[in-house]
Design an enzyme around this catalytic site. Structure first.
Site, PDB file in Angstrom:
ATOM      1  N   HIS A 191      -0.428 -10.645  28.092  1.00  0.00           N
ATOM      2  CA  HIS A 191       0.368 -10.142  26.976  1.00  0.00           C
ATOM      3  C   HIS A 191      -0.436  -9.218  26.064  1.00  0.00           C
ATOM      4  O   HIS A 191       0.140  -8.446  25.295  1.00  0.00           O
ATOM      5  CB  HIS A 191       0.989 -11.302  26.179  1.00  0.00           C
ATOM      6  CG  HIS A 191       0.037 -12.042  25.285  1.00  0.00           C
ATOM      7  ND1 HIS A 191      -0.520 -13.254  25.616  1.00  0.00           N
ATOM      8  CD2 HIS A 191      -0.453 -11.739  24.065  1.00  0.00           C
ATOM      9  CE1 HIS A 191      -1.299 -13.669  24.640  1.00  0.00           C
ATOM     10  NE2 HIS A 191      -1.279 -12.766  23.691  1.00  0.00           N
ATOM     11  N   ASP A 247      -0.179 -15.663  32.422  1.00  0.00           N
ATOM     12  CA  ASP A 247      -0.639 -14.828  31.313  1.00  0.00           C
ATOM     13  C   ASP A 247      -2.111 -14.447  31.453  1.00  0.00           C
ATOM     14  O   ASP A 247      -2.859 -14.445  30.475  1.00  0.00           O
ATOM     15  CB  ASP A 247      -0.402 -15.524  29.969  1.00  0.00           C
ATOM     16  CG  ASP A 247      -0.404 -14.533  28.800  1.00  0.00           C
ATOM     17  OD1 ASP A 247      -0.251 -13.323  29.060  1.00  0.00           O
ATOM     18  OD2 ASP A 247      -0.584 -14.973  27.654  1.00  0.00           O
ATOM     19  N   SER A 286      -6.531 -14.100  21.143  1.00  0.00           N
ATOM     20  CA  SER A 286      -5.903 -14.268  22.454  1.00  0.00           C
ATOM     21  C   SER A 286      -6.749 -13.584  23.523  1.00  0.00           C
ATOM     22  O   SER A 286      -7.157 -12.436  23.365  1.00  0.00           O
ATOM     23  CB  SER A 286      -4.501 -13.659  22.466  1.00  0.00           C
ATOM     24  OG  SER A 286      -3.618 -14.406  21.680  1.00  0.00           O
TER      25      SER A 286
END
Length: 464
Positions: free
Chosen positions: A119, A149, A224
């Protein structure tokens, strides 16, 4: 006076004899032992004080120093042509670059392979990577695994600091971990916490089961794709998500286990895509309701509701109604335990499955088969590769078969068994084509599905 002197000498001699006896029987290296008299009634709270020393004063400095240079900043940059607004047109701006998003990444090899979240780089025209020493590189996207992901990048560099993989199957509840990130304007950041849970599934609805490591180490936006490491400085997870109503950290953070990440990276590097092995069962975690409904003695494990025809599970002898309790040396308490371990394996790998069948344990060796099922959750359909006989029956040279509907409002009697020939006007030959088309489409785009119904007529359905 004479009597007093005699008494003083006797006292001194007595003291010397007593001290000498103590030294003789106790010894110079012994410690005094205290014996507590036994009570006739147990009026105290039982306690067990082991000799193990827990790491309340654990030193994280070495792990932090060894990992901060292995974590990078990742920029998702969009390159656009022409003005993007009326103000650009007025000012004469004909094109340029714009930041779409940013996160962190982990260097996993000295020659520049980097793992981050999908993402973070999704939809990027260009990806920039900035090292901890402020050197900036343009990165190539080698491959992605959207369902987990994970994305693999490559920069043209050598002799980089990197973080070695650890074994995420060995992480323990309460174990200290560090979350290492490189957000946009803070450079390297390190936070500490413990492993709060393993094999955590965040899905609320009927979707692909997940298996995350949960930690209370602080992870905020910009982190992230960063590293979750143990106190040895080994990579045990890729930080991916937080649970928060505000968007900021509140104590619940999640990471993709390193064993799953490593397998994805090796698959992309060797095969160009992710090799998905499956047991070949459908089922779910045992709940009190399920245990009562199916008359099960077990209160934990995975209940086998269906065995796929021709799968490794069927060939090994797994049957409907079995309860899976262990795979290799991994205890299976819930469905995410099973999927988390299987996701670290490939087709043709063999696993030892322990099942309960009518109260008796059975050990079965299962050879995993290639995944030939793909869930298109956005339209509520599950598809599988069609056999040549099925394609001939519908008089079509290509397509995939609808194997199941995932939404109660879809007419399963009419759809299941029919053949999808194209999605968004792109021909599909197998589930890999379906996955590629769905991964490359923009979220705002409609989904147009062309299929052949049971009467042999071509139909088109649009999902908006």
């Amino acid at each position: 006076m004479k009597n007093f002197t005699s008494l003083l000498i006797a006292s001194i001699l007595g003291g010397i004899l007593t001290l000498g006896s103590y030294k003789l029987f106790i010894g110079p290296d012994s410690q005094p032992q205290f014996i507590q008299e036994e009570s006739s009634s147990q009026d105290f709270i039982p306690a067990n004080y082991s000799s193990r020393i827990y790491g309340t004063n654990a030193d994280f400095t070495e792990a932090a120093e060894n990992t901060v240079n292995g974590v990078v900043h990742v920029k998702n940059v969009a390159v656009y042509q022409g003005p993007r607004s009326i103000w650009d047109l007025y000012r004469g701006n004909e094109g340029g670059r714009a930041l779409q998003g940013a996160g962190s990444g982990v260097i996993i090899s000295p020659d520049g392979y980097i793992v981050t979240n999908n993402h973070v780089i999704k939809g990027a025209s260009e990806v920039e990577v900035t090292l901890n020493n402020n050197q900036t590189y343009t990165a190539e996207i080698i491959g992605v695994a959207e369902s987990t992901d994970i994305a693999l990048l490559k920069i043209d560099a050598e002799d980089l600091d990197y973080i070695p993989f650890g074994d995420s199957n060995n992480v323990r509840l309460g174990e200290w971990v560090l979350a290492v990130g490189n957000p946009f304007n803070l450079k390297s950041t390190v936070t500490a916490g413990i492993i709060s849970a393993t094999a955590r599934d965040l899905n609320t609805y009927d979707a692909t089961p997940q298996s995350f490591i949960q930690t209370d180490a602080a992870i905020n936006p910009g982190n992230s794709g960063g590293a979750l490491v143990n106190i040895k400085g080994e990579l045990v997870g890729i930080n991916t998500a937080i649970t928060s109503q505000t968007g900021s950290y509140i104590g619940y953070a999640f990471a993709v286990p390193s064993n799953i990440t490593r397998k994805i990276v090796e698959d992309i590097m060797e095969y160009g895509d992710v090799q998905k092995g499956i047991l070949g069962i459908r089922g779910g975690s045992i709940t009190p309701t399920a245990a009562e409904e199916f008359g099960l003695d077990a209160t934990q494990g995975v209940y086998v509701a269906e065995v796929t025809s021709g799968s490794g599970a069927e060939k090994a002898g797994i049957k409907e109604g079995d309860v899976i309790r262990q795979i290799d040396n991994i205890t299976i308490n819930k469905f995410s335990d099973l999927t988390g371990y299987i996701n670290s394996k490939r087709p043709d790998d063999e696993v030892r499955v322990t099942v309960l069948r009518k109260g008796k344990k059975r050990n079965l060796n299962v050879r995993l088969t290639k995944n030939e099922i793909y869930r298109v959750d956005s339209i509520g359909l599950e598809v599988t590769n069609a056999t040549q006989e099925e394609l001939d029956a519908y008089n079509t040279p290509n397509g995939v078969k609808i194997s199941r509907t995932l939404m109660s409002n879809l007419p399963s009697e009419e759809l299941v068994g029919t053949i999808i020939t194209a999605i968004n006007n792109q021909k599909v030959n197998n589930i890999e084509d379906v996955e590629r088309i769905m991964n490359n489409r923009k979220a705002s785009e409609s989904i147009v599905v062309s299929f052949i119904d049971r009467n042999g007529e071509k139909q088109r359905v649009v999902w908006r």
